[in-house]
Design a protein around this motif. Structure first.
Motif, PDB file in Angstrom:
ATOM      1  N   LYS A   3       0.822  -1.201   0.000  1.00  0.00           N
ATOM      2  CA  LYS A   3       0.000   0.000   0.000  1.00  0.00           C
ATOM      3  C   LYS A   3       0.859   1.255   0.000  1.00  0.00           C
ATOM      4  O   LYS A   3       0.363   2.370   0.037  1.00  0.00           O
ATOM      5  N   ILE A   4       2.148   1.070   0.025  1.00  0.00           N
ATOM      6  CA  ILE A   4       3.029   2.230  -0.113  1.00  0.00           C
ATOM      7  C   ILE A   4       3.201   2.496  -1.601  1.00  0.00           C
ATOM      8  O   ILE A   4       3.619   1.623  -2.356  1.00  0.00           O
ATOM      9  N   GLU A   7       6.036   1.536  -3.905  1.00  0.00           N
ATOM     10  CA  GLU A   7       6.057   0.141  -4.338  1.00  0.00           C
ATOM     11  C   GLU A   7       4.887  -0.196  -5.247  1.00  0.00           C
ATOM     12  O   GLU A   7       5.032  -0.830  -6.281  1.00  0.00           O
ATOM     13  N   ASN A 200       5.878  10.073  -2.704  1.00  0.00           N
ATOM     14  CA  ASN A 200       5.721  10.205  -1.258  1.00  0.00           C
ATOM     15  C   ASN A 200       4.957  11.465  -0.882  1.00  0.00           C
ATOM     16  O   ASN A 200       4.106  11.448   0.002  1.00  0.00           O
ATOM     17  N   GLN A 203       1.314  10.846  -1.770  1.00  0.00           N
ATOM     18  CA  GLN A 203       0.617   9.946  -0.850  1.00  0.00           C
ATOM     19  C   GLN A 203       0.382  10.592   0.507  1.00  0.00           C
ATOM     20  O   GLN A 203      -0.661  10.374   1.119  1.00  0.00           O
ATOM     21  N   SER A 204       1.350  11.387   0.980  1.00  0.00           N
ATOM     22  CA  SER A 204       1.073  12.009   2.282  1.00  0.00           C
ATOM     23  C   SER A 204      -0.025  13.056   2.164  1.00  0.00           C
ATOM     24  O   SER A 204      -0.832  13.201   3.084  1.00  0.00           O
ATOM     25  N   SER A 207      -3.294  11.211   2.080  1.00  0.00           N
ATOM     26  CA  SER A 207      -3.735  10.647   3.355  1.00  0.00           C
ATOM     27  C   SER A 207      -4.472  11.699   4.182  1.00  0.00           C
ATOM     28  O   SER A 207      -5.203  11.376   5.104  1.00  0.00           O
TER      29      SER A 207
ATOM     30  N   ILE B 339      10.078   0.230   6.743  1.00  0.00           N
ATOM     31  CA  ILE B 339       9.677   0.814   5.454  1.00  0.00           C
ATOM     32  C   ILE B 339      10.733   0.525   4.396  1.00  0.00           C
ATOM     33  O   ILE B 339      10.420   0.132   3.277  1.00  0.00           O
ATOM     34  N   LYS B 342      10.588  -2.748   2.684  1.00  0.00           N
ATOM     35  CA  LYS B 342       9.468  -2.943   1.758  1.00  0.00           C
ATOM     36  C   LYS B 342       9.659  -2.185   0.451  1.00  0.00           C
ATOM     37  O   LYS B 342       8.969  -2.457  -0.530  1.00  0.00           O
ATOM     38  N   THR B 355       9.361  12.511   7.124  1.00  0.00           N
ATOM     39  CA  THR B 355       8.171  13.306   7.451  1.00  0.00           C
ATOM     40  C   THR B 355       6.976  12.904   6.593  1.00  0.00           C
ATOM     41  O   THR B 355       5.847  12.894   7.062  1.00  0.00           O
ATOM     42  N   TYR B 356       7.252  12.594   5.326  1.00  0.00           N
ATOM     43  CA  TYR B 356       6.144  12.182   4.459  1.00  0.00           C
ATOM     44  C   TYR B 356       5.534  10.878   4.963  1.00  0.00           C
ATOM     45  O   TYR B 356       4.322  10.727   5.038  1.00  0.00           O
ATOM     46  N   PHE B 357       6.414   9.952   5.311  1.00  0.00           N
ATOM     47  CA  PHE B 357       5.907   8.672   5.791  1.00  0.00           C
ATOM     48  C   PHE B 357       5.124   8.860   7.078  1.00  0.00           C
ATOM     49  O   PHE B 357       4.115   8.219   7.297  1.00  0.00           O
ATOM     50  N   ILE B 359       3.349  11.379   8.008  1.00  0.00           N
ATOM     51  CA  ILE B 359       2.000  11.865   7.703  1.00  0.00           C
ATOM     52  C   ILE B 359       1.127  10.730   7.169  1.00  0.00           C
ATOM     53  O   ILE B 359      -0.012  10.546   7.591  1.00  0.00           O
ATOM     54  N   MET B 360       1.700   9.964   6.238  1.00  0.00           N
ATOM     55  CA  MET B 360       0.936   8.834   5.678  1.00  0.00           C
ATOM     56  C   MET B 360       0.494   7.872   6.758  1.00  0.00           C
ATOM     57  O   MET B 360      -0.652   7.454   6.828  1.00  0.00           O
ATOM     58  N   ASN B 363      -2.293   8.814   9.150  1.00  0.00           N
ATOM     59  CA  ASN B 363      -3.643   8.869   8.613  1.00  0.00           C
ATOM     60  C   ASN B 363      -4.087   7.577   7.942  1.00  0.00           C
ATOM     61  O   ASN B 363      -5.125   7.525   7.316  1.00  0.00           O
ATOM     62  N   ASN B 364      -3.283   6.564   8.011  1.00  0.00           N
ATOM     63  CA  ASN B 364      -3.603   5.366   7.245  1.00  0.00           C
ATOM     64  C   ASN B 364      -3.264   4.109   8.037  1.00  0.00           C
ATOM     65  O   ASN B 364      -2.137   3.658   8.078  1.00  0.00           O
ATOM     66  N   GLU B 366      -4.133   1.054   7.529  1.00  0.00           N
ATOM     67  CA  GLU B 366      -3.768  -0.132   6.732  1.00  0.00           C
ATOM     68  C   GLU B 366      -2.262  -0.203   6.516  1.00  0.00           C
ATOM     69  O   GLU B 366      -1.680  -1.284   6.520  1.00  0.00           O
ATOM     70  N   LEU B 367      -1.670   0.963   6.323  1.00  0.00           N
ATOM     71  CA  LEU B 367      -0.217   0.987   6.129  1.00  0.00           C
ATOM     72  C   LEU B 367       0.498   0.428   7.349  1.00  0.00           C
ATOM     73  O   LEU B 367       1.419  -0.366   7.231  1.00  0.00           O
ATOM     74  N   GLU B 370       0.251  -3.230   7.303  1.00  0.00           N
ATOM     75  CA  GLU B 370       1.129  -3.854   6.316  1.00  0.00           C
ATOM     76  C   GLU B 370       2.565  -3.911   6.835  1.00  0.00           C
ATOM     77  O   GLU B 370       3.284  -4.886   6.624  1.00  0.00           O
ATOM     78  N   LEU B 371       2.974  -2.867   7.508  1.00  0.00           N
ATOM     79  CA  LEU B 371       4.353  -2.803   7.981  1.00  0.00           C
ATOM     80  C   LEU B 371       4.548  -3.550   9.287  1.00  0.00           C
ATOM     81  O   LEU B 371       5.652  -3.600   9.817  1.00  0.00           O
TER      82      LEU B 371
END
Lengths: 314, 383
Positions: A3-4, A7, A200, A203-204, A207, B339, B342, B355-357, B359-360, B363-364, B366-367, B370-371
């Motif tokens: 879901k990233i 990828e 990235n 996606q951020s 979100s 991360i 993956k 920082t981007y990750f 935020i993701m 708010n998510n 499911e992520l 997955e991780l």
């Protein structure tokens, strides 16, 4: 499927790769003949070096690719031991698939130590019967000559605007996101041709909201780039050394910055200070000296303090 | 220094531990008839000085290998081999003294212990090892080939009596009650006790009452930040923990120094740090001289004039804050590692775009699934 998005939307075939057309064509030719030289991919981050390597493996080895492909990241594992152990162990065994060789992909080779590069050079020679190496790096100048001479060198460029926009539009469609022309522009500008960064950032943003506005993009970006480093410099220039260094420590801890991260940013920000250009050059000179000492020394913070002390006299 | 004057020159001058000393002497003098060719000294205080006292008494040379040397296979081989081949010029024999034998570095001193194991049985000279913990697994082989000799802590009474003797000999005017306190405070440590007595001789009684490291460091700081007495600075800095001194100096430098002085002093500290880095990388301990000089005299002479007045020096909290940050960064690191596994990306790069990750992930859900985050990591993400 991951879901990233980096990828999820990574190209799986040559045809899906956007940009780097000439390089992709050449490599495709190698793969069709099932004859691959050692490769050296040089170029900035997020322009397709890893993707292309993965595609090569998938096209050559099919479903079995994971058994014939060793991926190592030199910046995480950059000592000579990695080359002596992991690489050699993998290279030593024969490939099981139809392909006559296996592939070792060494990412970020410019962070391999010299010793390790010397060890690698011998390994490349010894096992070239059954193994091909794909090396990737940001700067090919950091790779020793004997290795370069054993490889076909390909220089990757940052992705062009059209390529990035095409990718972003495609993802927005799939993910049902709203995006307008201005935001597309913004994503490209922010990415600087780095596709991983573009994905990235997107996606951020996604979100947070399904509608990707320009404001949202800049909001996300500014979170990633601490402004406070400038505040530190201002305090120092205003002769408040103690406050400046307290702030510095606070910023570093809050954002988990290393001393090198900070000095890189300081060196950029010096040009935005309101002082005479001659003084800026002096400060840059000092920056260079301190960065050098930081690499040699052991206490990054102390080195930064010695830099800040110099600002106070401006 | 007083300690040096009262350093034992003969075994008979050593207070306490008579049984251990007897064994030690017997081992060295009857070395040729001994089955076990090495001994391990442990426990108590005064192990090293006993060895030197013995050597002095019977006119032996001591070849010492301590933790400040690189002690890998080759180095130990060199030291032992060269001393085995050559007879001592002026002395009757040799003792090979290996300090902190349980503290060999696994990485840098690789092979050292193994080599020791093999030389012990062939040694022409007595090998004496000193260990904090003789039961350490690393030295179990050495232990089986060696005789163990335990040193006991000196009793209060032994120290008390000796201090009194020193006082009388030196004509110090120090009360019995003060000497009693010194003896109690230094539980078993004669060297510390004599040092304390030495300080009191200077007439500053306040130093004793609660003499701990803080008092020491304030004194050293004052000397460096306010004074310019090169000799005194060299003297005290040799007895100061350099790591600690660096932290304190760094914290308090801007309280005393301004402008040019501050720049020059920081320049000195920065150079000292560069040499510290080089020592660590090359294990070349001679560079310590430069660290010493730059930190002490270098900083002191960066000022134009001697300063005076009372400045309240502060303890640096940086270490504590760094430690706290490290604890919280460790979660960030483990997340980045997951991360990066993956996404065919190095951890370093992932951290660069973290920082981007963040935020993701925030708010998510499911992520995070997955991780495969653990509870603590999820908590950190949502924070």
């Amino acid at each position: 499927m991951s879901k990233i998005w980096v990828e999820k939307y990574r190209p799986q075939k040559f045809e899906e790769i956007k940009g780097q057309d000439k390089i992709v064509d050449r490599i495709k030719g190698f793969v069709e003949k099932k004859n691959l030289p050692h490769l050296l991919f040089a170029g900035p981050a997020g322009v397709g070096k890893t993707t292309l390597s993965l595609v090569i493996a998938k096209e050559l080895f099919g479903n079995d690719w994971k058994n014939c492909f060793l991926e190592l990241n030199a910046s995480d594992e950059r000592g000579i031991d990695v080359i002596r152990n992991k690489v050699k162990d993998f290279a030593r065994t024969k490939a099981m698939s139809n392909a006559p060789f296996k592939i070792i992909y060494l990412d970020e080779c410019d962070s391999l130590t010299r010793d390790a590069q010397q060890a690698l050079r011998r390994t490349m020679e010894t096992y070239s019967d059954g193994t091909r190496f794909i090396l990737s790096c940001n700067y090919s100048s950091k790779i020793i000559d004997p290795i370069q001479s054993r490889c076909n060198v390909f220089r990757f460029k940052p992705l062009e605007r059209e390529a990035i926009e095409e990718i972003i539009k495609f993802i927005c469609e799939k993910e049902k996101l709203k995006i307008n022309k201005k935001s597309l522009d913004a994503v490209y500008e922010v990415s600087g041709g780095d596709c991983r960064k573009a994905k990235n950032v997107l996606q951020s943003c996604a979100s947070v909201s399904d509608e990707i506005t320009e404001e949202l993009i800049y909001e996300v970006i500014s979170a990633a780039k601490p402004k406070e480093v400038i505040d530190v410099l201002r305090l120092a220039v205003n002769k408040d050394f103690i406050k400046a260094r307290d702030k510095l420590l606070e910023v570093m801890l809050k954002h988990g910055l290393s001393g090198l991260d900070v000095i890189k940013q300081i060196q950029k920000e010096i040009w935005n200070l309101e002082i005479a250009d001659e003084k800026k050059v002096r400060l840059i000179e000092k920056c260079g000296e301190v960065e050098f000492r930081m690499v040699e020394g052991s206490n990054e913070f102390l080195q930064l303090e010695s830099l800040l002390a110099g600002f106070v006299l401006i | 220094m007083l300690v040096n004057r009262y350093k034992p020159r003969k075994l008979s001058e050593i207070i306490g531990n008579k049984i251990a000393l007897g064994k030690l002497k017997d081992f060295v003098s009857n070395f040729n008839n001994k089955k076990k060719k090495a001994i391990i000294l442990y426990g108590g205080h005064g192990k090293t000085s006993s060895v030197y006292a013995l050597a002095n008494e019977i006119n032996y040379e001591v070849v010492e290998i301590n933790a400040s040397d690189v002690r890998n296979k080759d180095n130990i081989h060199d030291v032992i081999n060269s001393s085995m081949k050559q007879k001592s010029l002026f002395k009757e024999g040799k003792i090979i003294l290996i300090e902190e034998v349980d503290q060999f570095s696994g990485l840098k001193d690789r092979g050292g212990i193994t080599l020791l194991n093999s030389v012990i049985e062939e040694s022409y000279f007595p090998i004496i090892m000193v260990a904090d913990n003789p039961w350490d697994k690393k030295i179990s082989n050495l232990r089986s080939k060696s005789e163990l000799i335990e040193f006991k802590e000196l009793t209060f009474y032994e120290i008390f009596m000796f201090l009194k003797k020193v006082r009388d000999k030196e004509n110090f005017t120090v009360d019995d009650s003060v000497i009693r306190e010194i003896a109690i405070k230094n539980e078993g440590d004669m060297r510390g006790a004599i040092n304390d007595l030495d300080v009191l001789r200077d007439g500053d009684l306040s130093l004793l009452s609660d003499r701990d490291k803080k008092e020491d460091i304030f004194h050293v700081l004052k000397m460096i930040l306010q004074g310019k007495n090169v000799d005194r600075i060299f003297e005290v800095i040799n007895n100061t923990d350099l790591e600690e001194l660096e932290l304190w100096l760094d914290e308090n430098l801007p309280l005393e120094y301004k402008g040019e002085e501050l720049i020059d002093a920081y320049n000195m500290m920065s150079k000292a740090d560069v040499f510290k880095g080089r020592i660590r990388r090359m294990q070349y301990w001679r560079f310590l001289v430069y660290v010493n000089t730059f930190l002490g005299v270098g900083v002191a002479l960066s000022k134009k004039n001697v300063k005076s007045g009372f400045v309240r020096y502060k303890k640096s909290e940086r270490i504590l804050r760094l430690w706290r940050a490290k604890m919280s960064n460790s979660k960030r690191d483990s997340i980045a590692e997951k991360i990066s596994k993956k996404t065919h990306t190095s951890k370093k790069k992932t951290l660069g775009e973290f920082t981007y990750f963040k935020i993701m992930l925030k708010n998510n859900k499911e992520l995070c699934e997955e991780l495969d985050f653990n509870e603590e990591e999820i908590k950190w993400v949502l924070k």
